[in-house]
Design a protein around this motif. Structure first.
Motif, PDB file in Angstrom:
ATOM      1  N   ASP A 133      -8.154   3.923   3.698  1.00  0.00           N
ATOM      2  CA  ASP A 133      -7.713   2.929   2.717  1.00  0.00           C
ATOM      3  C   ASP A 133      -7.515   3.543   1.334  1.00  0.00           C
ATOM      4  O   ASP A 133      -7.032   2.867   0.417  1.00  0.00           O
ATOM      5  CB  ASP A 133      -8.708   1.773   2.626  1.00  0.00           C
TER       6      ASP A 133
ATOM      7  N   LEU B  36       1.935  -5.306   2.723  1.00  0.00           N
ATOM      8  CA  LEU B  36       0.617  -5.832   3.100  1.00  0.00           C
ATOM      9  C   LEU B  36       0.617  -7.355   3.160  1.00  0.00           C
ATOM     10  O   LEU B  36       0.142  -7.943   4.123  1.00  0.00           O
ATOM     11  CB  LEU B  36      -0.451  -5.384   2.087  1.00  0.00           C
TER      12      LEU B  36
ATOM     13  N   GLN C 269       0.861  -1.181   0.000  1.00  0.00           N
ATOM     14  CA  GLN C 269       0.000   0.000   0.000  1.00  0.00           C
ATOM     15  C   GLN C 269       0.899   1.234   0.000  1.00  0.00           C
ATOM     16  O   GLN C 269       1.897   1.278   0.720  1.00  0.00           O
ATOM     17  CB  GLN C 269      -0.870   0.000   1.269  1.00  0.00           C
TER      18      GLN C 269
ATOM     19  N   TYR D 119      -2.332   0.778  -4.562  1.00  0.00           N
ATOM     20  CA  TYR D 119      -2.004  -0.590  -4.182  1.00  0.00           C
ATOM     21  C   TYR D 119      -1.139  -1.191  -5.287  1.00  0.00           C
ATOM     22  O   TYR D 119      -1.529  -1.218  -6.456  1.00  0.00           O
ATOM     23  CB  TYR D 119      -3.281  -1.396  -3.941  1.00  0.00           C
TER      24      TYR D 119
ATOM     25  N   HIS E 253       0.511   5.476   0.239  1.00  0.00           N
ATOM     26  CA  HIS E 253      -0.178   6.753   0.265  1.00  0.00           C
ATOM     27  C   HIS E 253       0.686   7.773  -0.482  1.00  0.00           C
ATOM     28  O   HIS E 253       1.913   7.645  -0.541  1.00  0.00           O
ATOM     29  CB  HIS E 253      -0.441   7.211   1.701  1.00  0.00           C
TER      30      HIS E 253
END
Lengths: 117, 109
Positions: free
Chosen positions: B82, B46, B36, B86, B38
């Motif tokens: 979330d 993950l 993941q 990804y 940001h």
């Protein structure tokens, strides 16, 4: 555990100067460190693989004389962008692969944002 | 050649379930990772799949089918935090990651 730091987090430099970025594994030893470049809204592009005590292996299209990599110890690798130009502006991320434990897993540093004016 | 495909963008609603697919064609296969990321931050680990099947970790699960060259990441009970990219990555014997294109997930209230 498995923390990787990068320094600096942000750097602005003039065109033609050189910039050094450090990547350190803080609580583990890393056989191998990797250097990636990431453009906005894009995935990570591997630039080179750095092994302690030996020459880095560069990916196709990456100039080894422009992006100098030194891996002096099992916890430190440095990337020097030489004679930087505006097109070198990017987000540079390093990762480290542990000597022990899950050796397939890479742990990433927080990245360094380089802006060349 | 090496090819790893993911959808570019996905949108889902808070509290829902979303599945992010990853298909790969690589010369060799050791394992598949999901990270993941940001915006402006480092990717965080993950999951890691080596064998076929489903690996569950809390709200996140990852599935692998080696014969089909296919994996998915399943996110349940979506939360606003979330919202991120990804990344699917494959290793094939050299410990180098081959990253997919990444999927930007937007979670709406």
């Amino acid at each position: 555990g498995a923390v990787v730091s990068q320094h600096p987090s942000r750097v602005i430099c003039k065109s033609g100067t050189s910039v050094k970025i450090e990547c350190r594994s803080l609580d583990f030893q890393a056989t191998t460190m990797f250097w990636y470049r990431q453009f906005p809204k894009k995935s990570l592009m591997l630039m080179a693989t750095s092994n302690e005590g030996s020459k880095a292996t560069y990916e196709q299209g990456v100039e080894k004389d422009k992006f100098l990599i030194n891996h002096a110890s099992l916890t430190l690798s440095t990337l020097t962008v030489t004679s930087a130009h505006p097109e070198d502006s990017s987000f540079y991320i390093c990762s480290a692969r542990p000597v022990e434990g899950e050796r397939e897993t890479q742990y990433f540093g927080p990245g360094t944002r380089l802006l060349v004016l | 050649g090496q090819n790893i495909d993911q959808p570019t963008e996905m949108t889902a609603t808070e509290g829902a379930i979303v599945q992010i697919n990853c298909t790969y064609q690589t010369s060799g296969f050791n394992g598949l990772f999901w990270y993941q990321q940001h915006a402006g931050e480092a990717p965080t680990f993950l999951s890691y799949n080596v064998l076929d099947g489903l690996e569950e970790k809390g709200r996140f699960s990852s599935f692998l089918s080696r014969s089909k060259g296919y994996s998915y990441l399943l996110l349940k009970e979506l939360q606003m935090k979330d919202s991120a990219s990804y990344l699917c990555a494959v290793t094939s014997g050299t410990y180098k990651y081959i990253f997919g294109t990444g999927t930007r997930l937007k979670v709406l209230a």
